[in-house]
Design a protein around this motif. Sequence first.
Motif, mmCIF file in Angstrom:
data_model
loop_
_atom_site.group_PDB
_atom_site.id
_atom_site.type_symbol
_atom_site.label_atom_id
_atom_site.label_comp_id
_atom_site.label_asym_id
_atom_site.label_seq_id
_atom_site.Cartn_x
_atom_site.Cartn_y
_atom_site.Cartn_z
ATOM 1 N N LYS A 1 0.851 -1.298 0.014
ATOM 2 C CA LYS A 1 -0.081 0.048 -0.018
ATOM 3 C C LYS A 1 0.867 1.369 0.000
ATOM 4 O O LYS A 1 0.637 2.191 -0.667
ATOM 5 C CB LYS A 1 -0.979 0.037 1.205
ATOM 6 N N ILE A 2 2.032 1.327 0.741
ATOM 7 C CA ILE A 2 2.851 2.555 0.445
ATOM 8 C C ILE A 2 3.639 2.407 -0.734
ATOM 9 O O ILE A 2 3.553 3.600 -1.256
ATOM 10 C CB ILE A 2 3.886 2.107 1.842
ATOM 11 N N ALA A 3 4.056 1.521 -1.197
ATOM 12 C CA ALA A 3 4.664 1.606 -2.692
ATOM 13 C C ALA A 3 3.561 2.181 -3.618
ATOM 14 O O ALA A 3 3.805 2.960 -4.381
ATOM 15 C CB ALA A 3 5.018 0.261 -3.016
ATOM 16 N N LEU A 4 1.997 1.597 -3.477
ATOM 17 C CA LEU A 4 1.092 2.116 -4.486
ATOM 18 C C LEU A 4 0.847 3.345 -4.156
ATOM 19 O O LEU A 4 0.718 4.449 -5.198
ATOM 20 C CB LEU A 4 0.001 1.077 -4.296
ATOM 21 N N THR A 5 0.804 3.932 -2.999
ATOM 22 C CA THR A 5 0.705 5.344 -2.573
ATOM 23 C C THR A 5 1.638 6.250 -3.237
ATOM 24 O O THR A 5 1.409 7.213 -3.737
ATOM 25 C CB THR A 5 0.539 5.615 -1.200
ATOM 26 N N LEU A 6 2.881 5.885 -3.088
ATOM 27 C CA LEU A 6 3.972 6.562 -3.652
ATOM 28 C C LEU A 6 3.904 6.765 -5.292
ATOM 29 O O LEU A 6 4.120 7.725 -5.707
ATOM 30 C CB LEU A 6 5.276 6.004 -3.368
ATOM 31 N N VAL A 7 3.785 5.735 -5.909
ATOM 32 C CA VAL A 7 3.362 5.516 -7.142
ATOM 33 C C VAL A 7 2.296 6.545 -7.685
ATOM 34 O O VAL A 7 2.343 7.395 -8.607
ATOM 35 C CB VAL A 7 2.996 4.109 -7.890
ATOM 36 N N ILE A 8 1.219 6.498 -6.910
ATOM 37 C CA ILE A 8 0.057 7.356 -7.333
ATOM 38 C C ILE A 8 0.582 8.990 -7.079
ATOM 39 O O ILE A 8 0.196 9.894 -8.002
ATOM 40 C CB ILE A 8 -1.008 6.983 -6.404
ATOM 41 N N ILE A 9 1.308 9.112 -6.114
ATOM 42 C CA ILE A 9 1.738 10.571 -5.882
ATOM 43 C C ILE A 9 2.760 11.224 -7.017
ATOM 44 O O ILE A 9 2.555 12.055 -7.578
ATOM 45 C CB ILE A 9 2.218 10.685 -4.590
ATOM 46 N N GLY A 10 3.385 10.081 -7.469
ATOM 47 C CA GLY A 10 4.171 10.297 -8.452
ATOM 48 C C GLY A 10 3.644 10.593 -9.906
ATOM 49 O O GLY A 10 3.901 11.417 -10.533
ATOM 50 N N ALA A 11 2.595 9.755 -10.037
ATOM 51 C CA ALA A 11 1.636 9.856 -11.235
ATOM 52 C C ALA A 11 0.977 11.188 -11.192
ATOM 53 O O ALA A 11 0.787 11.758 -12.366
ATOM 54 C CB ALA A 11 0.787 8.811 -11.544
ATOM 55 N N LEU A 12 0.491 11.355 -10.075
ATOM 56 C CA LEU A 12 -0.356 12.834 -10.200
ATOM 57 C C LEU A 12 0.742 13.886 -10.340
ATOM 58 O O LEU A 12 0.162 14.865 -10.938
ATOM 59 C CB LEU A 12 -1.040 12.767 -8.619
ATOM 60 N N ASN A 13 1.829 14.023 -9.854
ATOM 61 C CA ASN A 13 2.729 15.157 -10.039
ATOM 62 C C ASN A 13 3.090 15.001 -11.606
ATOM 63 O O ASN A 13 2.994 16.097 -12.043
ATOM 64 C CB ASN A 13 4.140 14.828 -9.419
ATOM 65 N N TRP A 14 2.966 13.820 -12.312
ATOM 66 C CA TRP A 14 3.109 14.056 -13.860
ATOM 67 C C TRP A 14 2.083 14.525 -14.339
ATOM 68 O O TRP A 14 2.188 15.257 -15.518
ATOM 69 C CB TRP A 14 3.511 12.606 -14.374
ATOM 70 N N LEU A 15 1.103 14.443 -13.877
ATOM 71 C CA LEU A 15 -0.373 14.538 -14.354
ATOM 72 C C LEU A 15 -0.174 16.328 -14.260
ATOM 73 O O LEU A 15 -0.580 17.152 -15.515
ATOM 74 C CB LEU A 15 -1.611 14.247 -13.784
#
Length: 70
Positions: free
Chosen positions: A3-17
């Motif tokens: 869940k922590i890894a997925l959260t970091l991936v989502i935060i990174g993806a939202l930053n790229w958005l």
Amino acid sequence: MGKIALTLVIIGALNWLLVGLFEWDLVSALFGGDSHRESSWFSRIVYTLVGLSGLISIRYLFADDARVRT
């Protein structure tokens, strides 16, 4: 840990958005650096697609079991 890894991936993806749509880097704005990025139109499309994928992935944070249902 997943869940922590997925959260970091989502935060990174939202930053790229944000980079793709507005040429603005939230992580650099928060932690120092050049928060305004100039990118080609093609790279902005790729950043936006990665960001939209992050938005879609938010639902996996709230999945009850370990299996991913599509």
